[in-house]
Design an enzyme around this catalytic site. Structure first.
Site, PDB file in Angstrom:
ATOM      1  N   ALA A   8     -12.740  -3.847  -0.235  1.00 48.59           N
ATOM      2  CA  ALA A   8     -14.127  -4.042  -0.232  1.00 48.59           C
ATOM      3  C   ALA A   8     -14.688  -3.193  -1.236  1.00 48.59           C
ATOM      4  O   ALA A   8     -14.130  -2.550  -2.017  1.00 48.59           O
ATOM      5  CB  ALA A   8     -14.480  -3.217   1.114  1.00 48.59           C
ATOM      6  N   GLU A  30      -6.494   2.541   2.411  1.00 52.00           N
ATOM      7  CA  GLU A  30      -7.591   2.956   2.873  1.00 52.00           C
ATOM      8  C   GLU A  30      -7.736   4.564   3.035  1.00 52.00           C
ATOM      9  O   GLU A  30      -8.510   5.213   2.998  1.00 52.00           O
ATOM     10  CB  GLU A  30      -8.235   2.284   4.137  1.00 52.00           C
ATOM     11  CG  GLU A  30      -8.900   0.923   3.837  1.00 52.00           C
ATOM     12  CD  GLU A  30      -7.732  -0.323   3.729  1.00 52.00           C
ATOM     13  OE1 GLU A  30      -6.546   0.055   3.579  1.00 52.00           O
ATOM     14  OE2 GLU A  30      -7.951  -1.431   3.936  1.00 52.00           O
ATOM     15  N   GLU A  40      -6.354  -7.861   3.322  1.00 48.75           N
ATOM     16  CA  GLU A  40      -7.010  -8.243   4.960  1.00 48.75           C
ATOM     17  C   GLU A  40      -7.245  -9.954   4.738  1.00 48.75           C
ATOM     18  O   GLU A  40      -7.218 -10.589   5.744  1.00 48.75           O
ATOM     19  CB  GLU A  40      -8.022  -7.381   5.310  1.00 48.75           C
ATOM     20  CG  GLU A  40      -7.355  -6.094   5.646  1.00 48.75           C
ATOM     21  CD  GLU A  40      -8.456  -4.962   6.187  1.00 48.75           C
ATOM     22  OE1 GLU A  40      -9.388  -4.764   5.092  1.00 48.75           O
ATOM     23  OE2 GLU A  40      -8.262  -4.401   7.299  1.00 48.75           O
ATOM     24  N   GLY A  85      -9.241  -4.543   1.660  1.00 48.16           N
ATOM     25  CA  GLY A  85      -9.868  -5.620   2.303  1.00 48.16           C
ATOM     26  C   GLY A  85      -9.357  -6.879   1.435  1.00 48.16           C
ATOM     27  O   GLY A  85      -9.420  -8.123   2.247  1.00 48.16           O
TER      28      GLY A  85
HETATM   29  N1  T1G Z   1     -14.864  -1.173  -5.135  1.00 50.03           N
HETATM   30  C1  T1G Z   1     -15.600  -1.145  -6.199  1.00 50.03           C
HETATM   31  N2  T1G Z   1     -15.078  -0.713  -7.581  1.00 50.03           N
HETATM   32  C2  T1G Z   1     -13.854  -0.658  -7.680  1.00 50.03           C
HETATM   33  C3  T1G Z   1     -13.045  -1.110  -6.587  1.00 50.03           C
HETATM   34  C4  T1G Z   1     -13.447  -1.066  -5.513  1.00 50.03           C
HETATM   35  N3  T1G Z   1     -12.393  -1.599  -4.395  1.00 50.03           N
HETATM   36  N4  T1G Z   1     -11.609  -0.802  -7.357  1.00 50.03           N
HETATM   37  C5  T1G Z   1     -11.923  -0.712  -8.574  1.00 50.03           C
HETATM   38  N5  T1G Z   1     -13.223  -0.344  -8.863  1.00 50.03           N
HETATM   39  C6  T1G Z   1     -13.720  -0.179 -10.119  1.00 50.03           C
HETATM   40  C7  T1G Z   1     -13.612   1.257 -10.668  1.00 50.03           C
HETATM   41  O1  T1G Z   1     -14.448   2.261 -10.356  1.00 50.03           O
HETATM   42  C8  T1G Z   1     -13.640   1.056 -11.986  1.00 50.03           C
HETATM   43  O2  T1G Z   1     -15.158   0.968 -12.366  1.00 50.03           O
HETATM   44  C9  T1G Z   1     -13.150  -0.327 -12.285  1.00 50.03           C
HETATM   45  O3  T1G Z   1     -13.225  -1.255 -11.085  1.00 50.03           O
HETATM   46  C10 T1G Z   1     -11.679  -0.557 -12.684  1.00 50.03           C
HETATM   47  O4  T1G Z   1     -11.121   0.384 -11.935  1.00 50.03           O
HETATM   48  C11 T1G Z   1     -12.604  -3.221   4.505  1.00 50.03           C
HETATM   49  C12 T1G Z   1     -12.545  -0.626   3.854  1.00 50.03           C
HETATM   50  C13 T1G Z   1      -7.385  -1.975  -8.264  1.00 50.03           C
HETATM   51  C14 T1G Z   1      -5.378  -0.629  -8.746  1.00 50.03           C
HETATM   52  O5  T1G Z   1      -8.829   1.467  -2.569  1.00 50.03           O
HETATM   53  O6  T1G Z   1      -6.947   0.998  -6.805  1.00 50.03           O
HETATM   54  O7  T1G Z   1     -11.057  -2.448   1.330  1.00 50.03           O
HETATM   55  O8  T1G Z   1     -15.076   2.941 -13.825  1.00 50.03           O
HETATM   56  O9  T1G Z   1     -10.273   2.230 -13.805  1.00 50.03           O
HETATM   57  O10 T1G Z   1      -6.909   1.375 -13.125  1.00 50.03           O
HETATM   58  O11 T1G Z   1     -10.380  -2.318   5.167  1.00 50.03           O
HETATM   59  O12 T1G Z   1      -9.040   0.170  -9.072  1.00 50.03           O
HETATM   60  O13 T1G Z   1     -14.898   0.862 -14.815  1.00 50.03           O
HETATM   61  O14 T1G Z   1     -16.960   1.477 -13.528  1.00 50.03           O
HETATM   62  O15 T1G Z   1      -9.254   1.737 -11.393  1.00 50.03           O
HETATM   63  O16 T1G Z   1      -6.765  -1.328 -13.649  1.00 50.03           O
HETATM   64  C15 T1G Z   1      -9.620  -0.292  -0.621  1.00 50.03           C
HETATM   65  C16 T1G Z   1      -9.246   0.845  -5.369  1.00 50.03           C
HETATM   66  C17 T1G Z   1     -11.168  -0.271  -0.559  1.00 50.03           C
HETATM   67  C18 T1G Z   1      -8.532  -0.234  -4.346  1.00 50.03           C
HETATM   68  C19 T1G Z   1      -7.024  -1.100 -10.475  1.00 50.03           C
HETATM   69  N6  T1G Z   1      -9.227  -0.627  -2.192  1.00 50.03           N
HETATM   70  N7  T1G Z   1      -9.113   0.470  -6.740  1.00 50.03           N
HETATM   71  O17 T1G Z   1      -6.799  -0.076 -11.169  1.00 50.03           O
HETATM   72  O18 T1G Z   1      -8.839   0.237 -12.871  1.00 50.03           O
HETATM   73  S1  T1G Z   1     -11.490   0.154   1.010  1.00 50.03           S
HETATM   74  C20 T1G Z   1      -8.811   0.261  -3.023  1.00 50.03           C
HETATM   75  C21 T1G Z   1      -7.867   0.679  -7.507  1.00 50.03           C
HETATM   76  C22 T1G Z   1     -11.298  -1.513   1.806  1.00 50.03           C
HETATM   77  C23 T1G Z   1     -11.319  -2.624   4.119  1.00 50.03           C
HETATM   78  C24 T1G Z   1     -11.382  -1.217   3.353  1.00 50.03           C
HETATM   79  C25 T1G Z   1      -7.684   0.356  -8.681  1.00 50.03           C
HETATM   80  C26 T1G Z   1      -6.900  -0.921  -9.037  1.00 50.03           C
HETATM   81  P1  T1G Z   1     -15.458   1.581 -13.715  1.00 50.03           P
HETATM   82  P2  T1G Z   1      -9.704   1.135 -12.431  1.00 50.03           P
HETATM   83  P3  T1G Z   1      -7.089   0.147 -12.734  1.00 50.03           P
END
Ligand code: T1G
Length: 643
Positions: free
Chosen positions: A63, A129, A109, A106
């Site tokens: 998400a 999460e 999911e 998500g």
């Molecule tokens: N949402 C918004 N922005 C995100 C994002 C996300 N989920 N993931 C990464 N970004 C942005 C990050 O802030 C950065 O922005 C850019 O993308 C590159 O990220 C409904 C509720 C995927 C392994 O927890 O683990 O889904 O600084 O530097 O090293 O049940 O990003 O460039 O402006 O980290 O290549 C669950 C979180 C969400 C994954 C890539 N998902 N992200 O790593 O790049 S909650 C996560 C990561 C959810 C559902 C629930 C990593 C990555 P900027 P980066 P990277």
């Protein structure tokens, strides 16, 4: 934003492509677009199956976390993806999710609402999460156990660590691995399918009660103070009790309560803060970086040998040298044992352990550092010695080589002045144990060039470190703040609080270890020497050192030590009482709250000074330093975070 979801038909298969850079997050409109594409395929007589795929470097990484503060603030409706996922799952034709990069949160999911999943072998799949103080909120707790069984679903949802596609394929979460071109392979796979297969209809494999208990205990230990892991455990277990829709409703209730709770705010703050640290006003975007193909370390003590592991583990060849051949040999033996243990304990395959070990070469002298791109000095914490070392390194290091000191407090400019290349000199302050702790303080001298800082930040990413840039002042960020925090704890003792009561209060607050016990581990004689050298007023801790209590290293400090086990020591009470009586300090009782308020406020007050002086760029950098280097509870967001 152009349309983030498009679709085209290719020989009977409709391919729905998500293109929402940088990580195909489920920003508003993205999931709606996917559903529209799937339903267009379902309605198209020419289409026998549908493939959903991500453009760019990854499938859906979750998400859109940037939306959460708006939902929490009530500016956006609560996340509710289930009705849309149901429409994917109820499509009358097979829906194949084609995964690459990361299918997280998500994203996974959505993939599980599909009927089948194919993946590139390098794909990572997970429900992270809990690392945001949440649980999966779009059916992950109910679909994942139906695909991989309750036990594996518990591990993935409670601890939040992703698994590789190969393991996912063995578990049945991925139906086929696609070695070649993913779209082509996914379409070919889709054409073999006859009918949809709804995940919600699959029968799950239960877990034994003792297995659940074991995971619960592990969660309590490894994620002490975090609420989400235990919530995730209950909701995943509910999949084995409730029917699917009741399970979804239970998940939604828990998800919403966590999202609007304090811990999610804190952990989401840290998620973005960790990425903020790389944004440096004095390093213009696009600053060139230098290629570092080989590293070298001078000083094979506890820190130097562990820093060598960091480079080898990141795939970089690294030389290790020391003025004492015996110390160098001991370090190389320790490194060999380290990789042998990792292999024997199944943490590293034999060939990977051998590869990493082969990357570390002993060097009889710094003259062999002739083609290093970076040299890290890790000799003992003595300014004159370090200055002499920097002069020596300056004479052998190739043009453009970065010269870094692992010093934890000393003046980088004084080291730079001992060389003819101050712009190439900086501090790289690793935290012990260097191959485990992710924090790295990148200390910027007065003359350190933007290019060198940019190179260091890029190298930190390769080492999988979280790098925070610090200004060059005594103690940089972390140690500078830790001093007044510890002094406040010692003052509480001088005024009557028992040492173990002080540590317990702060450990109850969430600190990984109380500040007095930390002093025992580091050695009380170190602080004693620093105070004496700086002419600071003595504290009761000096009386302990003068009474021969140096800490864990000689079995007695604030505590009695047997190995890593500490116990309270009535002998310390006598020393403290005498010390306070000599100074007419009346002892009083302390409530845990008083101790915590006093110590944490001392930490915060110093943090405000560190920002005012420009030693830290921003308050959130301090939060990242303290959560990743000093055991501050992440679920509180860091010492400067105010919720
Ligand atoms: N949402 C918004 N922005 C995100 C994002 C996300 N989920 N993931 C990464 N970004 C942005 C990050 O802030 C950065 O922005 C850019 O993308 C590159 O990220 C409904 C509720 C995927 C392994 O927890 O683990 O889904 O600084 O530097 O090293 O049940 O990003 O460039 O402006 O980290 O290549 C669950 C979180 C969400 C994954 C890539 N998902 N992200 O790593 O790049 S909650 C996560 C990561 C959810 C559902 C629930 C990593 C990555 P900027 P980066 P990277």
């Amino acid at each position: 934003m152009s349309n983030p979801v498009t679709w085209t038909r290719d020989n009977g298969v409709l391919v729905v492509t998500i293109d929402n850079p940088p990580v195909n997050a489920l920003s508003p409109g993205v999931l709606e677009g996917i559903v529209e594409g799937v339903e267009a395929g379902a309605a198209d007589e020419e289409v026998r199956a549908i493939v959903v795929i991500g453009a760019g470097k990854t499938f859906i990484a979750g998400a859109d976390i940037r939306e959460f503060p708006k939902i929490i603030a009530g500016e956006r409706p609560m996340l509710s993806l289930n009705p849309l996922l149901d429409r994917i799952e109820n499509a009358p034709k097979p829906v194949v999710m084609a995964l690459h990069g990361s299918a997280l949160g998500g994203g996974l999911e959505v993939a599980m609402a599909g009927h089948y999943r194919v993946a590139a072998p390098s794909t990572q799949l997970g429900q992270p999460e809990v690392k945001l103080g949440l649980i999966p909120g779009a059916g992950g707790t109910q679909r994942l156990p139906r695909l991989v069984g309750v036990e594996r679903a518990l591990r993935m949802c409670v601890f939040g660590n992703p698994i590789a596609a190969r393991e996912a394929s063995e578990l049945g979460l991925v139906d086929a691995l696609i070695d070649g071109d993913l779209p082509t392979g996914a379409m070919a796979y889709a054409r073999t399918l006859q009918a949809p297969r709804r995940t919600r209809d699959l029968t799950l494999q239960s877990a034994e009660e003792h297995v659940i208990e074991k995971i619960r205990d592990e969660a309590r230990r490894r994620m002490r103070g975090h609420a989400a892991p235990l919530s995730a455990l209950e909701v995943v277990c509910a999949a084995d009790i409730f029917d699917f829709d009741e399970g979804l409703a239970f998940e939604a209730r828990i998800f919403q309560s966590l999202l609007t709770g304090p811990q999610a705010k804190a952990l989401i703050h840290l998620f973005f803060s960790e990425r903020e640290t790389a944004k440096l006003p004095f390093v213009p975007k696009g600053t060139k970086t230098r290629e570092v193909r080989r590293a070298a370390i001078l000083g094979a003590g506890t820190m130097g040998r562990a820093i060598a592991l960091c480079f080898a583990n990141a795939g970089l060849p690294v030389q290790l040298s020391d003025s004492s051949p015996a110390a160098l040999e001991a370090a190389m033996a320790w490194i060999r044992r380290h990789y042998e243990n990792a292999e024997q304990q199944g943490r590293l395959p034999a060939e990977e352990a051998a590869r990493r070990l082969a990357r570390i070469q002993a060097a009889a002298s710094v003259k062999e550092f002739a083609d290093a791109g970076l040299i890290v000095e890790a000799v003992s914490e003595n300014l004159e010695l370090k200055r002499a070392v920097f002069a020596e390194l300056d004479a052998v290091a190739p043009e453009g080589c970065l010269l870094a000191s692992n010093t934890s407090t000393l003046d980088i400019d004084a080291l730079a002045a001992a060389t003819n290349r101050p712009p190439d000199v900086l501090g790289l302050h690793f935290f012990a144990p260097a191959n485990v702790m992710r924090l790295l303080e990148v200390v910027r001298g007065a003359d350190t060039s933007p290019e060198v800082i940019a190179t260091a930040m890029e190298l930190a990413r390769r080492l999988r470190k979280i790098a925070v840039v610090a200004g060059n002042r005594f103690g940089f960020i972390g140690n500078r703040m830790f001093a007044p925090y510890r002094e406040a704890a010692i003052q509480c003792v001088q005024e009557g609080a028992l040492p173990w009561v002080v540590d317990q209060a702060l450990e109850q607050f969430g600190m990984a270890m109380g500040p007095l016990a930390v002093g025992d581990l580091a050695g009380l004689d170190i602080g004693h020497a620093i105070r004496r050298e700086a002419g600071l007023p003595p504290t009761v801790e000096d009386a302990l050192v003068e009474a021969g209590r140096l800490g864990q290293k000689n079995g007695r400090g604030w505590y009695l030590w047997q190995g890593n086990r500490r116990s309270s020591d009535p002998g310390v009470e006598k020393v403290v009482r005498a010390w306070s009586e000599e100074r007419g300090i009346a002892h009083r009782t302390f409530a845990a709250r008083d101790i915590v308020d006093r110590c944490v406020e001392a930490l915060r007050a110093e943090g405000r000074k560190v920002i005012e002086e420009g030693i830290a760029l921003r308050a959130s950098d301090i939060d990242i330093v303290y959560v990743n280097g000093y055991g501050y509870p992440a679920w509180r967001g860091g010492p400067m975070f105010e919720g």
